[in-house]
Design a protein around this motif. Sequence first.
Motif, PDB file in Angstrom:
ATOM      1  N   GLU A  12      35.987  40.273  41.328  1.00  0.00           N
ATOM      2  CA  GLU A  12      36.301  38.835  40.752  1.00  0.00           C
ATOM      3  C   GLU A  12      37.705  39.166  40.142  1.00  0.00           C
ATOM      4  N   LEU A  13      37.781  40.511  39.197  1.00  0.00           N
ATOM      5  CA  LEU A  13      38.917  40.586  38.413  1.00  0.00           C
ATOM      6  C   LEU A  13      40.019  40.843  39.322  1.00  0.00           C
ATOM      7  N   GLU A  38      43.666  38.898  39.269  1.00  0.00           N
ATOM      8  CA  GLU A  38      44.995  39.494  38.996  1.00  0.00           C
ATOM      9  C   GLU A  38      45.935  39.315  40.159  1.00  0.00           C
ATOM     10  N   GLN A  39      45.517  39.393  41.280  1.00  0.00           N
ATOM     11  CA  GLN A  39      46.249  39.134  42.574  1.00  0.00           C
ATOM     12  C   GLN A  39      46.715  37.776  42.564  1.00  0.00           C
ATOM     13  N   ALA A  40      46.175  36.627  41.907  1.00  0.00           N
ATOM     14  CA  ALA A  40      46.420  35.493  41.861  1.00  0.00           C
ATOM     15  C   ALA A  40      47.330  35.037  40.598  1.00  0.00           C
ATOM     16  N   GLY A  41      47.695  36.331  39.918  1.00  0.00           N
ATOM     17  CA  GLY A  41      48.626  36.088  38.436  1.00  0.00           C
ATOM     18  C   GLY A  41      47.839  35.630  37.474  1.00  0.00           C
ATOM     19  N   GLU A  42      46.829  35.428  37.575  1.00  0.00           N
ATOM     20  CA  GLU A  42      45.967  34.713  36.337  1.00  0.00           C
ATOM     21  C   GLU A  42      45.593  35.794  35.464  1.00  0.00           C
TER      22      GLU A  42
END
Length: 305
Positions: free
Chosen positions: A226-227, A231-235
């Motif tokens: 999930e992390l 991270e890939q979504a820039g969140e």
Amino acid sequence: MKLGIVMEGGASRTIFSCGVTDAFLEEGILPDYLIGVSAGIAYGVSYLSKQKGRNLAIAQKYMDDRRYMGMRHLIRKKNFYNIPFVFDEIPNKLETFDYDAFEEYPGKVEACVTNIHTGKAEYLEVPRRDTKFDVLVASCALPILFQPVKVGKHYYLDGGLADSIPYERAIEEGCDKVVVILTRERGYVKKAERSGELFQKMYRRYPKIAEDLKNRPERYNACLRELTEREQAGEIFVIAPETTYGMGRTESDPNKLTRLYWDGYQQARSRMEELKAYLGQAISKQEANDKQTDKQTKSKLQTNE
């Protein structure tokens, strides 16, 4: 913008995180909220007291000292780590902790712990002048290596049993930007503990803890997935070691610890512009919102006039 920093535990491996946070101190990066698990919070308080290099000095000077940890302490006191030495003599006499600076830190500080009766994570605020560091000891209380620690009316063990990487807690606390510092390599997959049966026997009086121990690998691996997606979504911004050199949680060799510290420091420095860009996006957005609010306020004032 509200910045949250999350520090994973990992005992000796957490020296990597100390290199990261020392690099942050050089750039004046301090969070509005910090939460740590186990050694993550034990080391994290020195970051908030702005004592650059303190954690490295402790690792180099004392972690291979017989007074620090070892089987003789486990046999005599039922704790692998010598708590009076680690959490009293070192911070209060040998490598002093700056309580004044810690008290001046304006943000919120929490330690993740696991309630031995419910098996659930709890998030305890870290007192600014607790010279015994009871909350930190509770968060560090690894099964078998520690006895449960009483804080208030309840007994706790290591927070990592229930919530190893509490980034969701940071989000719940209103952090719109979250930096997570891991102590395991990307792609790491946690496997079932070889001492699983021993855990079950030792904690049979606490079935929820035994269940936590059994389910921890599956929960941990799901959390990492999930992390990664966030991270890939820039969140979320994640910093993790490229390698831990096979280091175990009770490593005490000063040279190995120093190498992992510098790995953390160098990685943070090499990604500093990337980190600032991540934080800058939030700052720019906040500034835009502030300007829009000011514009709306001025418009209302002019209308009223």
